[in-house]
Design a protein around this motif. Structure first.
Motif, PDB file in Angstrom:
ATOM      1  N   ALA A  41      64.916  57.840  64.382  1.00  0.00           N
ATOM      2  CA  ALA A  41      66.079  58.533  64.955  1.00  0.00           C
ATOM      3  C   ALA A  41      67.076  57.538  65.539  1.00  0.00           C
ATOM      4  CB  ALA A  41      65.614  59.513  66.037  1.00  0.00           C
ATOM      5  N   GLU A  42      66.585  56.603  66.328  1.00  0.00           N
ATOM      6  CA  GLU A  42      67.490  55.650  66.962  1.00  0.00           C
ATOM      7  C   GLU A  42      68.204  54.777  65.937  1.00  0.00           C
ATOM      8  OE1 GLU A  42      67.585  52.396  70.601  1.00  0.00           O
ATOM      9  OE2 GLU A  42      65.713  53.445  70.153  1.00  0.00           O
ATOM     10  N   GLY A  43      67.496  54.412  64.874  1.00  0.00           N
ATOM     11  CA  GLY A  43      68.096  53.563  63.844  1.00  0.00           C
ATOM     12  C   GLY A  43      69.207  54.243  63.072  1.00  0.00           C
ATOM     13  N   PHE A  44      69.170  55.558  63.015  1.00  0.00           N
ATOM     14  CA  PHE A  44      70.165  56.274  62.220  1.00  0.00           C
ATOM     15  C   PHE A  44      71.190  56.992  63.075  1.00  0.00           C
ATOM     16  CE2 PHE A  44      67.148  55.182  59.099  1.00  0.00           C
ATOM     17  CZ  PHE A  44      67.900  55.023  57.947  1.00  0.00           C
ATOM     18  N   THR A  45      71.453  56.447  64.220  1.00  0.00           N
ATOM     19  CA  THR A  45      72.458  57.014  65.105  1.00  0.00           C
ATOM     20  C   THR A  45      73.590  56.012  65.255  1.00  0.00           C
ATOM     21  OG1 THR A  45      70.692  58.180  66.252  1.00  0.00           O
ATOM     22  CG2 THR A  45      72.812  58.126  67.345  1.00  0.00           C
ATOM     23  N   GLY A  46      74.468  56.003  64.273  1.00  0.00           N
ATOM     24  CA  GLY A  46      75.651  55.153  64.327  1.00  0.00           C
ATOM     25  C   GLY A  46      75.377  53.662  64.285  1.00  0.00           C
ATOM     26  N   GLN A  47      74.354  53.273  63.559  1.00  0.00           N
ATOM     27  CA  GLN A  47      73.967  51.868  63.486  1.00  0.00           C
ATOM     28  C   GLN A  47      74.451  51.238  62.180  1.00  0.00           C
ATOM     29  OE1 GLN A  47      72.284  50.459  66.068  1.00  0.00           O
ATOM     30  NE2 GLN A  47      72.069  52.384  67.159  1.00  0.00           N
ATOM     31  N   THR A  48      74.534  49.934  62.180  1.00  0.00           N
ATOM     32  CA  THR A  48      74.825  49.206  60.948  1.00  0.00           C
ATOM     33  C   THR A  48      73.563  49.183  60.091  1.00  0.00           C
ATOM     34  OG1 THR A  48      74.114  47.068  61.832  1.00  0.00           O
ATOM     35  CG2 THR A  48      76.438  47.693  62.196  1.00  0.00           C
ATOM     36  N   ASP A  49      73.710  48.779  58.829  1.00  0.00           N
ATOM     37  CA  ASP A  49      72.545  48.665  57.949  1.00  0.00           C
ATOM     38  C   ASP A  49      71.506  47.714  58.532  1.00  0.00           C
ATOM     39  OD1 ASP A  49      73.688  50.432  56.211  1.00  0.00           O
ATOM     40  OD2 ASP A  49      74.066  48.978  54.618  1.00  0.00           O
ATOM     41  N   LYS A  50      71.970  46.626  59.108  1.00  0.00           N
ATOM     42  CA  LYS A  50      71.042  45.649  59.682  1.00  0.00           C
ATOM     43  C   LYS A  50      70.284  46.269  60.867  1.00  0.00           C
ATOM     44  CE  LYS A  50      70.762  40.924  61.385  1.00  0.00           C
ATOM     45  NZ  LYS A  50      71.461  39.658  61.583  1.00  0.00           N
ATOM     46  N   GLN A  51      70.978  47.004  61.705  1.00  0.00           N
ATOM     47  CA  GLN A  51      70.312  47.640  62.843  1.00  0.00           C
ATOM     48  C   GLN A  51      69.366  48.747  62.374  1.00  0.00           C
ATOM     49  OE1 GLN A  51      73.997  48.594  64.816  1.00  0.00           O
ATOM     50  NE2 GLN A  51      73.602  47.119  66.453  1.00  0.00           N
ATOM     51  N   GLN A  52      69.782  49.507  61.372  1.00  0.00           N
ATOM     52  CA  GLN A  52      68.903  50.543  60.826  1.00  0.00           C
ATOM     53  C   GLN A  52      67.627  49.919  60.285  1.00  0.00           C
ATOM     54  OE1 GLN A  52      71.037  52.795  57.882  1.00  0.00           O
ATOM     55  NE2 GLN A  52      72.411  53.729  59.376  1.00  0.00           N
ATOM     56  N   SER A  53      67.775  48.833  59.549  1.00  0.00           N
ATOM     57  CA  SER A  53      66.623  48.142  58.985  1.00  0.00           C
ATOM     58  C   SER A  53      65.690  47.646  60.092  1.00  0.00           C
ATOM     59  CB  SER A  53      67.086  46.971  58.120  1.00  0.00           C
ATOM     60  OG  SER A  53      65.987  46.305  57.563  1.00  0.00           O
ATOM     61  N   ARG A  54      66.272  47.149  61.164  1.00  0.00           N
ATOM     62  CA  ARG A  54      65.477  46.667  62.302  1.00  0.00           C
ATOM     63  C   ARG A  54      64.653  47.804  62.912  1.00  0.00           C
ATOM     64  NH1 ARG A  54      66.951  46.845  67.553  1.00  0.00           N
ATOM     65  NH2 ARG A  54      65.585  45.738  68.944  1.00  0.00           N
ATOM     66  N   PHE A  55      65.284  48.954  63.135  1.00  0.00           N
ATOM     67  CA  PHE A  55      64.566  50.082  63.722  1.00  0.00           C
ATOM     68  C   PHE A  55      63.516  50.638  62.763  1.00  0.00           C
ATOM     69  CE2 PHE A  55      68.060  50.116  66.799  1.00  0.00           C
ATOM     70  CZ  PHE A  55      67.331  50.286  67.971  1.00  0.00           C
ATOM     71  N   LEU A  56      63.810  50.630  61.467  1.00  0.00           N
ATOM     72  CA  LEU A  56      62.801  51.043  60.493  1.00  0.00           C
ATOM     73  C   LEU A  56      61.615  50.077  60.507  1.00  0.00           C
ATOM     74  CD1 LEU A  56      65.009  52.178  57.472  1.00  0.00           C
ATOM     75  CD2 LEU A  56      63.546  53.630  58.905  1.00  0.00           C
ATOM     76  N   GLY A  57      61.889  48.801  60.723  1.00  0.00           N
ATOM     77  CA  GLY A  57      60.815  47.816  60.844  1.00  0.00           C
ATOM     78  C   GLY A  57      59.933  48.103  62.046  1.00  0.00           C
ATOM     79  N   ILE A  58      60.545  48.489  63.148  1.00  0.00           N
ATOM     80  CA  ILE A  58      59.776  48.837  64.352  1.00  0.00           C
ATOM     81  C   ILE A  58      58.947  50.100  64.073  1.00  0.00           C
ATOM     82  CG2 ILE A  58      59.929  49.590  66.757  1.00  0.00           C
ATOM     83  CD1 ILE A  58      62.544  47.858  66.909  1.00  0.00           C
ATOM     84  N   ALA A  59      59.550  51.076  63.410  1.00  0.00           N
ATOM     85  CA  ALA A  59      58.829  52.303  63.055  1.00  0.00           C
ATOM     86  C   ALA A  59      57.631  51.980  62.164  1.00  0.00           C
ATOM     87  CB  ALA A  59      59.763  53.286  62.357  1.00  0.00           C
ATOM     88  N   LEU A  60      57.835  51.072  61.227  1.00  0.00           N
ATOM     89  CA  LEU A  60      56.759  50.677  60.322  1.00  0.00           C
ATOM     90  C   LEU A  60      55.626  49.981  61.075  1.00  0.00           C
ATOM     91  CD1 LEU A  60      55.962  50.796  57.386  1.00  0.00           C
ATOM     92  CD2 LEU A  60      57.251  48.711  56.991  1.00  0.00           C
ATOM     93  N   ARG A  61      55.974  49.137  62.019  1.00  0.00           N
ATOM     94  CA  ARG A  61      54.936  48.464  62.818  1.00  0.00           C
ATOM     95  C   ARG A  61      54.168  49.473  63.671  1.00  0.00           C
ATOM     96  NH1 ARG A  61      58.938  44.604  62.560  1.00  0.00           N
ATOM     97  NH2 ARG A  61      59.898  45.110  64.547  1.00  0.00           N
ATOM     98  N   SER A  62      54.855  50.473  64.179  1.00  0.00           N
ATOM     99  CA  SER A  62      54.168  51.532  64.927  1.00  0.00           C
ATOM    100  C   SER A  62      53.227  52.312  64.020  1.00  0.00           C
ATOM    101  CB  SER A  62      55.178  52.483  65.573  1.00  0.00           C
ATOM    102  OG  SER A  62      55.914  51.819  66.569  1.00  0.00           O
ATOM    103  N   LEU A  63      53.662  52.554  62.798  1.00  0.00           N
ATOM    104  CA  LEU A  63      52.817  53.233  61.830  1.00  0.00           C
ATOM    105  C   LEU A  63      51.554  52.424  61.543  1.00  0.00           C
ATOM    106  CD1 LEU A  63      52.413  55.572  59.796  1.00  0.00           C
ATOM    107  CD2 LEU A  63      53.692  54.203  58.164  1.00  0.00           C
ATOM    108  N   VAL A  64      51.711  51.133  61.364  1.00  0.00           N
ATOM    109  CA  VAL A  64      50.567  50.257  61.131  1.00  0.00           C
ATOM    110  C   VAL A  64      49.619  50.295  62.338  1.00  0.00           C
ATOM    111  CG1 VAL A  64      49.875  47.845  60.801  1.00  0.00           C
ATOM    112  CG2 VAL A  64      51.774  48.793  59.474  1.00  0.00           C
TER     113      VAL A  64
END
Length: 135
Positions: free
Chosen positions: A52-75
């Motif tokens: 959610a945070e990554g897709f709230t008015g973020q750049t592609d780089k910021q979105q990718s960063r938040f998706l990376g954090i989400a992925l680490r939480s998933l792991v």
């Protein structure tokens, strides 16, 4: 008015994933209440929050960063699954089925998050990490 992230299937899937994780956490022994149960809940919750945070008015780089954090939480939730299995906390047929379902959903969600990160990767300079093992 809907927020952009609310329309994302991957965000909705992360909510479903968290629901299953919570069901499992609720079934763990009382002695794990402030340890494994809480950790599983926090990590599962973190997935949807970071999407959610990554897709709230973020750049592609910021979105990718938040998706990376989400992925680490998933792991992290996958590591919790292994601890639950190792300690045989889910020892009924139904509990084992739920745990297996969570693991299968983790693989599916990880693949979708990674695919979304890859689609954002053009123009984003960061190290690519594949969190899924080859079968």
């Amino acid at each position: 008015m809907a927020f952009k992230f609310e329309k994302l299937e991957i965000w909705q899937q992360s909510l479903d994933y968290a629901d299953i994780a919570y069901e499992i956490a609720d079934q763990l022994p009382a002695k794990e209440r402030y340890n494994l149960s809480d950790q599983l809940r926090r990590a599962a919750t973190s997935i949807s929050l970071n999407i959610a945070e990554g897709f709230t008015g973020q750049t592609d780089k910021q979105q990718s960063r938040f998706l990376g954090i989400a992925l680490r939480s998933l792991v992290e939730t996958v590591a919790c699954i292994h601890l639950v299995k190792r300690r045989d906390y889910c020892n009924t047929k139904e509990a084992k089925k739920r745990l297996k379902s969570l693991y299968n959903e983790a693989n599916h969600l990880a693949a979708r998050i990674q695919a979304m990160r890859n689609s954002l990767a053009e123009g984003v300079e960061e190290e690519k990490i594949d969190y899924l093992a080859e079968n």
